[in-house]
Structures are given as C-alpha cells and as structure tokens.
Scaffold this active site. Structure first.
Site, PDB file in Angstrom:
ATOM      1  N   GLY A  58      36.710  55.372  39.009  1.00  0.00           N
ATOM      2  CA  GLY A  58      35.663  55.525  38.018  1.00  0.00           C
ATOM      3  C   GLY A  58      35.836  55.164  36.259  1.00  0.00           C
ATOM      4  N   GLU A 113      37.327  59.625  31.511  1.00  0.00           N
ATOM      5  CA  GLU A 113      36.537  59.659  33.064  1.00  0.00           C
ATOM      6  C   GLU A 113      35.264  58.995  32.994  1.00  0.00           C
ATOM      7  OE1 GLU A 113      36.505  60.922  36.150  1.00  0.00           O
ATOM      8  OE2 GLU A 113      37.098  62.207  36.653  1.00  0.00           O
ATOM      9  N   ASP A 117      30.755  66.251  36.713  1.00  0.00           N
ATOM     10  CA  ASP A 117      29.935  66.741  37.653  1.00  0.00           C
ATOM     11  C   ASP A 117      30.057  68.268  37.344  1.00  0.00           C
ATOM     12  OD1 ASP A 117      27.426  66.565  38.902  1.00  0.00           O
ATOM     13  OD2 ASP A 117      28.241  66.323  41.197  1.00  0.00           O
ATOM     14  N   THR A 118      31.121  68.109  39.164  1.00  0.00           N
ATOM     15  CA  THR A 118      30.938  69.895  38.699  1.00  0.00           C
ATOM     16  C   THR A 118      32.183  70.251  37.612  1.00  0.00           C
ATOM     17  OG1 THR A 118      32.658  69.702  40.180  1.00  0.00           O
ATOM     18  CG2 THR A 118      30.263  69.727  41.534  1.00  0.00           C
ATOM     19  N   ASP A 173      30.532  53.971  41.470  1.00  0.00           N
ATOM     20  CA  ASP A 173      30.669  53.652  42.361  1.00  0.00           C
ATOM     21  C   ASP A 173      28.871  54.481  43.853  1.00  0.00           C
ATOM     22  OD1 ASP A 173      32.102  55.961  43.372  1.00  0.00           O
ATOM     23  OD2 ASP A 173      32.459  54.845  45.396  1.00  0.00           O
TER      24      ASP A 173
HETATM   25  P1  IMP Z   1      33.931  65.896  39.730  1.00  0.00           P
HETATM   26  O1  IMP Z   1      34.909  66.730  40.051  1.00  0.00           O
HETATM   27  O2  IMP Z   1      32.933  67.154  40.495  1.00  0.00           O
HETATM   28  O3  IMP Z   1      33.238  66.081  38.116  1.00  0.00           O
HETATM   29  O4  IMP Z   1      33.267  65.446  40.180  1.00  0.00           O
HETATM   30  C1  IMP Z   1      33.858  63.953  39.486  1.00  0.00           C
HETATM   31  C2  IMP Z   1      33.970  62.365  40.302  1.00  0.00           C
HETATM   32  O5  IMP Z   1      32.166  62.834  41.083  1.00  0.00           O
HETATM   33  C3  IMP Z   1      33.491  61.533  39.648  1.00  0.00           C
HETATM   34  O6  IMP Z   1      35.092  60.998  39.133  1.00  0.00           O
HETATM   35  C4  IMP Z   1      33.211  60.816  40.074  1.00  0.00           C
HETATM   36  O7  IMP Z   1      34.006  60.531  41.185  1.00  0.00           O
HETATM   37  C5  IMP Z   1      32.184  61.484  41.208  1.00  0.00           C
HETATM   38  N1  IMP Z   1      30.124  61.657  40.671  1.00  0.00           N
HETATM   39  C6  IMP Z   1      30.115  62.446  40.344  1.00  0.00           C
HETATM   40  N2  IMP Z   1      28.631  62.054  40.136  1.00  0.00           N
HETATM   41  C7  IMP Z   1      28.423  60.703  40.378  1.00  0.00           C
HETATM   42  C8  IMP Z   1      27.232  60.059  40.687  1.00  0.00           C
HETATM   43  O8  IMP Z   1      26.103  59.931  39.554  1.00  0.00           O
HETATM   44  N3  IMP Z   1      27.595  58.530  40.629  1.00  0.00           N
HETATM   45  C9  IMP Z   1      28.944  58.132  41.100  1.00  0.00           C
HETATM   46  N4  IMP Z   1      29.936  59.281  41.612  1.00  0.00           N
HETATM   47  C10 IMP Z   1      29.766  60.886  40.298  1.00  0.00           C
HETATM   48 MG    MG Z   2      33.307  58.121  43.599  1.00  0.00          MG
END
Ligand code: IMP
Ligand code: MG
Length: 190
Positions: A58, A113, A117-118, A173
C-alpha cells in the site's frame, strides 16, 4: 488507443464498469498535501539519521512521491504486511514478510503506510522494530481511518481522513487491483 503524454489519467478516463467509485481526493490535492508533509518531515528530522520503512504494498505510490519531497539525506527499506485475505474481508492475523534489511539501531524510523485502519498492522510493526533499539519510531500515512481504530497508536503525520469508506487508488487495492489509480476513489457498493 494513443494517449498523448500531456493527457492526465483522471477519474473520468477510468472505465466505470471496472469498479464503481467516487473521486475522493484528486491527484492535485494529493500532490499538494504530500509536499507539505515532506517539508515538515525535512524540518523535523534535520541532522537526524532518518530511515523510511515502507509497508508494502500500500505504501508504494505514496512513498515514491513522499521521499522526493524530503530534502534531507535518508535511507529507505520495506516490509510486506498482509492482513486482508480477499477484497474487503480481512484476516485478523497480520503476516509480515521480507525486510527490513537496514540497520535499525540508533536510527530515526518513520513507518510509511498508505492507510491506517484498525492500527493493528503498524502496532505489530512497531513492536517488531522496537527490539532493535531505534532512536525513535513514528508513523506517516497518506490516509487515516481513526473511527476504525482498535489500538492506541499515535500518528505523527497524516495526509487525509478516509472516514469509514473503503478507498482505492494511490497504492491502495481492492482484491489487489486499482493500486494504479493516480487519485483516491471511494468504492461504491451496489
Ligand atoms: P490496519 O491494520 O487495520 O490498520 O490495516 C491497515 C491495512 O489495511 C492497510 O495497509 C491496507 O492494506 C488495508 N486497508 C484498510 N482500509 C483500507 C481501504 O479503505 N482500502 C484499501 N486498503 C485498506
Ligand atoms: Mg489491501
């Protein structure tokens, strides 16, 4: 079809049948934001040993742009993190692969990054890097979804908020596609 080099690919040139989306952040808007972020980072890390660690895949478009707006010496490295099994559905487990190969000890680490998200991916990565005694670890992300946060992480630099929407483009993606959109689109679910 021959496309002249002056012609920019914008949201209107994209085949709407491939994936329905609304334009959220244009290429111009992203460019301007990234330049501001690069200036701030250059100022904050002046005379510091800076190592950018990009979270693949990403980060790829954002990082290529961001590093060229930073006007101090730096190193780059990458690590691959996978948390989404397929499309919008996610695995809770984060799997890391590859790098970083660079020496972490004593360096100022900036995790790059595409989207947070989370927060679980960056949190897991910070925990991994911490053992290697960096001088500092901070996060820079193009997009942020603070509403979805499940961990308490501090983001030092962020481009835009993405609300609750699933977004694509600029490295992000849906089922591994649309990373090449040169803008950020909000996926329309039908
Ligand atoms: P986290 O561990 O929940 O913070 O997730 C981060 C990863 O989730 C990012 O590096 C993305 O690969 C994916 N991700 C979260 N939200 C989106 C979105 O809206 N579009 C695309 N990828 C996302
Ligand atoms: Mg992804």
């Amino acid at each position: 079809m021959n496309v002249s080099q002056e012609e920019q690919i914008d949201s209107s040139t994209w085949d709407p049948d491939a994936q329905k989306f609304d334009l959220l952040y244009s290429q111009d808007k992203i460019d301007r934001k990234i330049r501001q972020m690069g200036q701030q980072i250059s100022y904050d890390y002046k005379d510091k040993e800076l190592l950018l660690i990009g979270v693949l895949k990403g980060c790829v478009v954002f990082m290529a742009d961001l590093m060229r707006t930073i006007s101090i010496p730096l190193e780059i490295d990458f690590i691959t993190a996978t948390s989404y099994s397929n499309g919008l559905k996610r695995d809770d487990k984060i799997v890391f692969a590859g790098g970083p190969e660079a020496t972490i000890k004593g360096k100022h680490i900036l995790i790059v990054e595409g989207i947070v998200d989370t927060g679980q991916t960056v949190e897991a990565l910070i925990n991994r890097l911490k053992n290697q005694e960096p001088a500092s670890i901070e996060i820079v992300t193009l997009l942020d979804k603070p509403i979805s946060r499940k961990t308490e992480i501090k983001i030092r630099y962020k481009g835009f908020d993405a609300g609750k929407d699933f977004v694509i483009g600029y490295g992000l993606d849906i089922s591994q596609k649309f990373r090449n959109l040169p803008f950020i689109g909000k996926v329309i679910n039908e």
